[in-house]
Design an enzyme around this catalytic site. Structure first.
Site, PDB file in Angstrom:
ATOM      1  N   SER A 133       1.785   4.499  -4.758  1.00 39.51           N
ATOM      2  CA  SER A 133       0.630   5.055  -5.460  1.00 39.51           C
ATOM      3  C   SER A 133       1.021   6.319  -6.218  1.00 39.51           C
ATOM      4  CB  SER A 133      -0.467   5.390  -4.447  1.00 39.51           C
ATOM      5  OG  SER A 133      -1.485   6.193  -5.031  1.00 39.51           O
ATOM      6  N   TYR A 158      -4.015   9.346   2.615  1.00 38.59           N
ATOM      7  CA  TYR A 158      -3.649   8.138   1.871  1.00 38.59           C
ATOM      8  C   TYR A 158      -2.302   8.330   1.182  1.00 38.59           C
ATOM      9  CZ  TYR A 158      -3.670   4.630  -1.849  1.00 38.59           C
ATOM     10  OH  TYR A 158      -3.316   3.612  -2.704  1.00 38.59           O
TER      11      TYR A 158
END
Length: 338
Positions: A133, A158
């Site tokens: 990501s 995350y």
């Protein structure tokens, strides 16, 4: 299962946004695909099932409902189908959700990904591609973000799990010679996308006659920037990288897949209003509320795509106007808003 290729592709997160589009594209090329997903209720399960309906009739597709945390089941899938290529797109997504639900991220993104790596160790594959990501860049001020940048200061759990995935993959590549490629996605959007993403939520709120919340303090001069990447560009990038196996002592690489053209959040919202106006045939303007930036959010995401272009001669190029028009046209039809 029959196909023009002896290779079997395992796509985890196949009922998810990117997983669905990649599965559909591979099946159009007559490739055998095993789709795995746990169909969790992080967002509307009906949307996930509707994605699956688009591919379930294909003779080259098999769907397995399973969770990556269930290691025994995952090993069974690898033993039965013997995938040559694994694309791991299953993960607990979302930055803000991680503030209230950290356990979900550790289980899915750490334990689950470890199970995938271990399965690739015991059932060797030609290539493992996995989703990282843009969040790994944290609050880096230097832009555009390059794969060689320092990424040891994540600002959300995350992001920490995605950085961990890159480290774990590097280690397994080193120890067990698993060719692995990590993909740092930058704000992916499009039809049948994730309802937890801002563009989708803004559209929901318009039809619910609610205000949208914009986390930039109303500071238009120093607005948030995002590198919005249309789903077809993401899939094209993945497909081009699949046959390109990393080599060397540690066969592991990481690539950005982003649009290399960041947009101010307010400009993006204006483009979304314009696209929805076109879809409905009337002027649309969102009610807006301005709030401080949320913990875990970053001021800007901006991808350098030089490494991707050098590797496979490709860089994403879809404009936000083009991409959002396709999204709002789909939304209006899918939710019967005409």
């Amino acid at each position: 299962m029959e196909s023009n290729s002896n290779k079997v592709y395992l796509i985890t997160g196949a009922a998810g946004f990117i997983g669905h589009y990649l599965t559909k594209s591979l099946l159009e090329r007559d490739v055998a695909v095993i789709g795995l997903d746990n169909l969790n209720d992080y967002y509307d399960v009906k949307l996930k099932r509707d994605r699956l309906k688009e591919v379930e009739g294909n003779e080259n597709f098999r769907f397995v409902e399973a969770d990556l945390v269930d290691k025994d089941k995952l090993m069974e899938v690898f033993a039965e189908y013997k995938p040559s290529v694994v694309v791991n797109l299953a993960a607990q997504a979302g930055v803000r959700y991680s503030l209230e639900n950290p356990d979900a991220y550790i289980q899915s993104n750490i334990v689950g990904f470890h199970n995938v790596l271990d399965a690739c160790r015991h059932h060797p594959v030609d290539h493992l591609i996995y989703a990282s990501s843009s969040s790994v860049y944290g609050a880096n001020k230097k832009v555009p973000f390059e794969e060689t940048d320092f990424v040891d200061n994540p600002v959300s759990l995350y992001a920490s799990t995605k950085k961990s995935n890159e480290l774990m993959a590097h280690t397994y590549s080193h120890l067990y010679d698993i060719p692995a490629t990590g993909l740092r996605f930058f704000t992916v959007y499009g039809p049948m996308g994730r309802p937890d993403m801002a563009y989708f939520g803004f559209t929901d709120k318009y039809f619910n006659e609610e205000s949208i919340k914009i986390f930039n303090n109303g500071d238009f001069e120093n607005d948030l920037y995002r590198d919005f990447t249309y789903i077809d560009d993401i899939v094209e990038g993945i497909e081009r990288l699949i046959p390109r196996k990393p080599e060397g002592d540690v066969p592991h690489e990481v690539f950005n897949i982003g649009n290399n053209s960041p947009e101010k959040l307010m400009d993006f919202i204006g483009a979304l209003e314009g696209a929805l106006s076109n879809s409905l045939g009337k002027d649309v303007e969102f009610k807006k509320e301005y709030e401080p930036i949320k913990p875990g959010d970053v001021p800007a995401t901006y991808a350098s795509t030089d490494r991707l272009y050098e590797a496979v001669g490709y860089k994403p190029s879809a404009s936000i106007e083009e991409g959002l028009q396709k999204f709002t046209d789909w939304y209006v039809e899918y939710y019967d808003k005409k």
